[in-house]
Design a protein around this motif. Structure first.
Motif, PDB file in Angstrom:
ATOM      1  N   UNK A 101       1.070  -1.438  -0.139  1.00  0.00           N
ATOM      2  CA  UNK A 101       0.116  -0.021   0.018  1.00  0.00           C
ATOM      3  C   UNK A 101       0.518   1.330   0.271  1.00  0.00           C
ATOM      4  N   UNK A 102       2.067   1.033   0.650  1.00  0.00           N
ATOM      5  CA  UNK A 102       2.724   2.461   0.899  1.00  0.00           C
ATOM      6  C   UNK A 102       3.180   2.784  -0.415  1.00  0.00           C
ATOM      7  N   UNK A 140      -2.911   3.611   6.082  1.00  0.00           N
ATOM      8  CA  UNK A 140      -4.301   3.549   5.711  1.00  0.00           C
ATOM      9  C   UNK A 140      -5.224   4.813   5.740  1.00  0.00           C
ATOM     10  N   UNK A 141      -4.753   6.461   6.778  1.00  0.00           N
ATOM     11  CA  UNK A 141      -5.035   7.408   6.924  1.00  0.00           C
ATOM     12  C   UNK A 141      -5.333   8.062   5.125  1.00  0.00           C
ATOM     13  N   UNK A 146      -6.129   5.953  -5.906  1.00  0.00           N
ATOM     14  CA  UNK A 146      -5.954   4.463  -5.965  1.00  0.00           C
ATOM     15  C   UNK A 146      -6.829   3.989  -6.379  1.00  0.00           C
ATOM     16  N   UNK A 147      -8.081   4.395  -6.523  1.00  0.00           N
ATOM     17  CA  UNK A 147      -9.151   3.075  -7.667  1.00  0.00           C
ATOM     18  C   UNK A 147      -8.725   3.237  -8.287  1.00  0.00           C
ATOM     19  N   UNK A 197      -3.993  -4.546   4.876  1.00  0.00           N
ATOM     20  CA  UNK A 197      -3.450  -3.536   5.421  1.00  0.00           C
ATOM     21  C   UNK A 197      -4.094  -3.957   6.969  1.00  0.00           C
ATOM     22  N   UNK A 198      -5.264  -3.414   6.741  1.00  0.00           N
ATOM     23  CA  UNK A 198      -6.294  -3.599   8.348  1.00  0.00           C
ATOM     24  C   UNK A 198      -5.544  -3.898   8.959  1.00  0.00           C
ATOM     25  N   UNK A 199      -5.251  -5.628   8.939  1.00  0.00           N
ATOM     26  CA  UNK A 199      -5.402  -6.449   9.384  1.00  0.00           C
ATOM     27  C   UNK A 199      -4.550  -6.917  10.085  1.00  0.00           C
TER      28      UNK A 199
END
Length: 222
Positions: free
Chosen positions: A119-120, A171-172, A181-182, A197-199
């Motif tokens: 994600x980064x 995430x923020x 991103x989408x 990533x949240x998990x």
């Protein structure tokens, strides 16, 4: 007049002002304050903080300020040579230009978090696609030398213990930059990456290290 590259009103395609707020969390207040204290007091100093200036009473007269402090402007807006020239033009002879930017190389997690790391990388791509550079700190000293300045440099990376709110920065930023991103990942792909990533970040043993804050400053002589 300084170059219009000094972005007092953000470009339409640039990462939003919220992205700058996310990056500039309170975690960086102490390193910045320490450096400013070490630079020493300047009697009746005229100071400009260029962090998220969206207009207002900003004097664009050349040499208007004794200290110009720009934080996360190259990462958001790019055009480093133009921006640095514009910022430098606002510094009075003998004054100081201070620039702070991120270097992503230390932004890591323990245990390894592959989805968050991915994600980064996607966030860096989103900044780049909009003309910015989320890794601007890596080249900051050389950029200032190319502008004819002789910078001094400090770097700061902070260890984040389990539960630290800054662990959630990827995430923020992904929320702030959901649209760009989408466009690359698709809505389903982005949702899957954010959930993964949240998990990872909610794991009870999760720790991490911030990106490196690169502080580069130079005295401006005319």
């Amino acid at each position: 007049m300084p170059s219009p590259a000094l972005t007092l009103v953000p470009d339409a395609d640039a990462p939003s002002s919220t992205a700058s707020v996310d990056l500039a969390a309170r975690i960086w207040a102490l390193p910045t304050r320490t450096l400013l204290d070490d630079l020493g007091p300047i009697a009746d100093a005229r100071v400009l903080l260029v962090e998220d200036v969206l207009g207002g009473a900003v004097d664009l007269t050349p040499g208007a300020y004794d200290l110009v402090h720009a934080r996360f402007q190259l990462s958001r807006f790019g055009r480093p040579a133009e921006q640095l020239a514009a910022l430098r033009s606002l510094v009075a002879p003998g004054g100081v230009l201070l620039v702070e930017e991120p270097d992503l190389r230390t932004w890591t997690f323990e245990p390894h978090a592959p989805a968050t790391t991915h994600l980064i990388g996607r966030l860096a791509q989103a900044f780049s696609a909009a003309g910015g550079d989320l890794d601007a700190g890596r080249r900051l000293p050389s950029r200032l030398r190319a502008a004819g300045l002789e910078p001094r440099v400090r770097t700061h990376a902070i260890g984040l213990e389990t539960g630290h709110p800054y662990l959630r920065l990827p995430l923020d930023l992904a929320t702030t930059l959901a649209g760009p991103l989408a466009d690359v990942l698709g809505h389903d792909g982005l949702d899957h990456l954010r959930r993964s990533a949240t998990t990872e970040l909610l794991e009870p043993r999760r720790r991490g290290t911030t990106f490196t804050l690169v502080q580069a400053w130079a005295r401006v002589e005319r």
